[in-house]
Scaffold this motif. Sequence first.
Motif, short mmCIF file in Angstrom:
data_model
loop_
_atom_site.label_atom_id
_atom_site.label_comp_id
_atom_site.label_asym_id
_atom_site.label_seq_id
_atom_site.Cartn_x
_atom_site.Cartn_y
_atom_site.Cartn_z
N GLY A 1 0.83 -1.21 0.00
CA GLY A 1 0.00 0.00 0.00
C GLY A 1 0.86 1.26 0.00
O GLY A 1 0.65 2.19 -0.79
N LEU A 2 1.83 1.27 0.86
CA LEU A 2 2.71 2.44 0.98
C LEU A 2 3.50 2.67 -0.31
O LEU A 2 3.64 3.79 -0.79
N ARG A 3 3.98 1.57 -0.88
CA ARG A 3 4.78 1.74 -2.11
C ARG A 3 3.95 2.32 -3.24
O ARG A 3 4.42 3.14 -4.02
N GLU A 4 2.67 1.91 -3.32
CA GLU A 4 1.80 2.46 -4.37
C GLU A 4 1.64 3.97 -4.19
O GLU A 4 1.73 4.74 -5.14
N ARG A 5 1.40 4.39 -2.94
CA ARG A 5 1.24 5.82 -2.67
C ARG A 5 2.53 6.59 -2.98
O ARG A 5 2.50 7.70 -3.49
N LEU A 6 3.65 5.97 -2.61
CA LEU A 6 4.93 6.63 -2.84
C LEU A 6 5.23 6.77 -4.33
O LEU A 6 5.74 7.79 -4.78
N ARG A 7 4.89 5.74 -5.09
CA ARG A 7 5.13 5.79 -6.55
C ARG A 7 4.49 7.03 -7.13
O ARG A 7 5.09 7.75 -7.92
N ALA A 8 3.24 7.27 -6.70
CA ALA A 8 2.51 8.42 -7.22
C ALA A 8 3.13 9.72 -6.71
O ALA A 8 3.36 10.66 -7.48
N ALA A 9 3.43 9.77 -5.41
CA ALA A 9 3.94 11.01 -4.81
C ALA A 9 5.31 11.38 -5.40
O ALA A 9 5.63 12.56 -5.58
N GLY B 1 2.28 6.51 5.20
CA GLY B 1 1.06 6.54 4.38
C GLY B 1 0.20 7.75 4.76
O GLY B 1 -0.30 8.47 3.89
N LEU C 1 1.70 11.01 3.49
CA LEU C 1 1.52 11.23 2.04
C LEU C 1 0.14 11.77 1.71
O LEU C 1 -0.05 12.40 0.67
N ALA C 2 -0.80 11.53 2.62
CA ALA C 2 -2.12 12.13 2.43
C ALA C 2 -2.09 13.62 2.81
O ALA C 2 -3.07 14.33 2.62
#
Length: 360
Positions: A69-77, A259, A262-263
Amino acid sequence: MEKIQRKVSELIRPEIRALKAYHVPDATGLIKLDAMENPYAWPEAVKREWLDILQQVALNRYPDPDARGLRERLRAALGVPPGMELMLGNGSDELIQIILMAMARPGAVVLAPTPTFVMYEMIATFAGMKFAGVPLRPDFSLDIPAMSKAIAAHQPAVIFLAWPNNPTGNLFVREDVRRVIEQAPGLVVLDEAYHAFAGDSFMDQLGKHDNLLVMRTLSKQGLAGLRLGMLAGPRPWLDEFNKVRLPYNIGVLTQASAGFALAHLALMDAQAGQIRAERERLFKTLSAMKGVQAWPSQANFILFRVEQGDADRVFEGLRQHGVLIKNLNPAGGLLKNCLRVTVGTPEENAAFLKALEAVL
Ligand code: PMP
């Protein structure tokens, strides 16, 4: 005691015995401007929201080993290009360690321009690799002829470029970085630890060069205590590094907290903006001081030299006045009589400047 010492000498590798442990000075009671931390806390309402999330974390369970989950958010950020992989470390320090553990073939060389972040050399030593430092020019730009010569001579397995560089604060010219990437027979890790303050990145170049990896960290953006570093690049490299990574290197609290952070990217960006504005004010005042030479910075710290004086005395004097910065004079060479101050809050910076006036 002597008996233990004999055993230690017999069993511990000589290159480790010769090292000094990375020294972290005690900052108790001092204004802490030594370690490139973000000086701002989160607003109370954001903290309460964060604590609500932490309450739901299952501390009795191991973390998700892949932090999906965290990696997906980081990819975008981070803007990791499609098709590129992302790997997480317990700080970027751990990522450097993982890279070098995987690459430490007998005789393998790590190369970096110097002065730079000291952990490249230290971890190379831990891993049993050779380190080749190539001096920067006196203006801290890359010395391309010297780099080319050293690359040809050492055939380094990996080259680290801190961009912006620590402790000098400058961004090497893009074209020079591109030349190093193209001349390198091995991997080039572009360490963008100070990206939030730099305004430029090689992230969009990933995939255009097979040997390029980009490293980032959340440490300079207000989350140094979490320990989260990120490494982006082509899958064939990261698949191998992932085998060396310990399965649960990113704890549940870090996964949940990062996570959450990043929000609230806008908050982190606003803080970085404040730090950039303060950096410019601090630079102007430092540059105008008699006896001080300050270098422009694209990071959240400023390198300066005390021209007639003795940096050790100035460093101690500042500490007596309650301000802790970093003394780089012991490193010598280009850093003779140099000190590095992290950009703090306006009040902290004012206290630092006042103390410096007093001790110069
Ligand atoms: N790279 C550079 C260039 C740094 O200056 C630092 C911190 N001093 C790091 C990496 C390590 O950062 P982290 O806190 O993510 O381990």
